[in-house]
Write an enzyme that holds these catalytic residues in place. Structure first.
Site, mmCIF file in Angstrom:
data_model
loop_
_atom_site.group_PDB
_atom_site.id
_atom_site.type_symbol
_atom_site.label_atom_id
_atom_site.label_comp_id
_atom_site.label_asym_id
_atom_site.label_seq_id
_atom_site.Cartn_x
_atom_site.Cartn_y
_atom_site.Cartn_z
ATOM 1 C CE1 TYR A 151 34.931 48.846 34.374
ATOM 2 C CE2 TYR A 151 33.171 47.264 34.426
ATOM 3 C CZ TYR A 151 34.632 47.600 34.619
ATOM 4 O OH TYR A 151 35.183 46.798 35.134
ATOM 5 N NE ARG A 158 40.384 46.477 31.422
ATOM 6 C CZ ARG A 158 39.784 46.680 32.891
ATOM 7 N NH1 ARG A 158 40.603 47.240 33.687
ATOM 8 N NH2 ARG A 158 38.450 46.275 32.954
ATOM 9 N NE ARG A 223 37.327 39.205 41.798
ATOM 10 C CZ ARG A 223 36.078 39.710 41.353
ATOM 11 N NH1 ARG A 223 35.883 41.060 41.466
ATOM 12 N NH2 ARG A 223 35.121 38.919 40.799
ATOM 13 C CD GLU A 323 35.037 49.303 43.220
ATOM 14 O OE1 GLU A 323 34.264 49.080 42.563
ATOM 15 O OE2 GLU A 323 36.206 49.522 42.716
#
Length: 330
Positions: A151, A158, A223, A323
């Site tokens: 990750y 990214r 968020r 999640e």
């Protein structure tokens, strides 16, 4: 002269949010409907299509058969391919997706760089250049130690692929580990020709401000994102994180409670009424299949009638068990 003024007004009115819904049925029938911008299927059991608007997500559902996820707009939709990127556009909205084999790009970091460069190049050349929401699914997200965790390598790639494209602010996003084909990276997005409003959670440190312990490059996302007409909130992957720390290790029920507290904080910050309704689809990513029934029971009790897609997926931190992301319409 009046006609010209009307055309300008039509272009500047806030864009109505795409309708996102779960539905059982055939892929071809969903693609044939007017205004279909994208159709997402989950797991290996769904049929395939060569239509650029179709994407089979490499996450297995705990529901059988798993419903399709439809994105629909009030407009004609065009679609095509640009290299590795598939896209569809209509009514000021854009869906774009890319799937890559990490082995062809030197691992998760290189694949993320390539995927984000390809998506950025597509979006930069279009009117729908405001990226509002991104989903990232990669295999074995927690494998590796320290800065070599997959990750963290993905986050570095990214950021490289984004370059300065998100200098004014990041989109809402989800990053989940799948148990599908080894090395497959899937990234897809929703963009618009008008900007949204980024929403942060006052209970949490903004992801791009995380301290060094979370990697050389912090995660790059907001968020949540309030869409241009303020008629929908696109909610990023939300878990039991308070400040920047994970809470309630190994306690599924407590993590669910904390996650819902965070969801409500996002609704309040987005100036939306508390709670979710039958028009607000959610996804719950569950690390351990044995926990799926408990997660389903908790959500059903807390949110009766709310459509929830339960998926087997690994959270970006190994200590987190569940999640939730999704949509809340005003």
């Amino acid at each position: 002269m009046m006609q010209g003024c009307e055309n300008v007004l039509a272009r500047t009115l806030p864009r109505r949010a795409p309708r996102v819904a779960y539905r059982n049925g055939e892929v071809a029938a969903a693609l044939a409907e007017h205004g279909t911008l994208a159709v997402l299927g989950f797991g290996s059991g769904v049929s395939a299509s060569e239509d650029p608007r179709w994407l089979r997500v490499a996450l297995e559902s705990f529901d059988a058969p798993a419903p399709l996820e439809l994105w629909q707009v009030d407009a004609e939709v065009s679609h095509g391919r640009d290299g590795a990127v598939r896209w569809a556009a209509g009514g000021g909205w854009l869906f774009a997706a890319v799937e890559l084999d990490e082995a062809a790009h030197g691992g998760p970091g290189g694949a993320a760089t390539h995927a984000y460069q390809a998506l950025r190049q597509l979006v930069e050349g279009r009117a729908e250049r405001h990226v509002l929401r991104i989903w990232n699914y990669l295999e074995a997200i927690n494998r590796g130690e320290g800065d070599a965790e997959r990750y963290k390598l993905f986050c570095e790639g990214r950021a490289t692929g984004m370059g300065a494209f998100f200098a004014e602010g990041f989109p809402a996003a989800t990053a989940i580990g799948h148990h599908g084909p080894a090395g497959r990276l899937q990234v897809y997005l929703l963009a618009c020709d008008q900007p949204g409003e980024r929403i942060e959670n006052p209970r949490q440190v903004s992801a791009w401000c995380y301290p060094r312990q979370y990697g050389r490059t912090p995660p790059s996302f907001a968020r949540a994102m309030l869409l241009p007409a303020q008629d929908a909130l696109a909610i990023s992957g939300t878990a039991a994180v308070v400040g920047h720390a994970s809470a309630h290790e190994d306690d599924l029920h407590a993590q669910l409670e904390e996650t819902f507290t965070n969801l409500e904080a996002l609704l309040a910050r987005g100036r939306l009424a508390p709670g979710f309704d039958t028009q607000s689809p959610l996804k719950a990513y569950v690390r351990h299949p044995a926990d799926a029934a408990q997660v389903r029971e908790f959500i059903t009790r807390r949110l009766p009638g709310v459509p929830v897609l339960l998926l087997h997926g690994d959270i970006c931190r190994s200590e987190l068990l569940v999640e939730i992301d999704g949509w809340r319409y005003a």
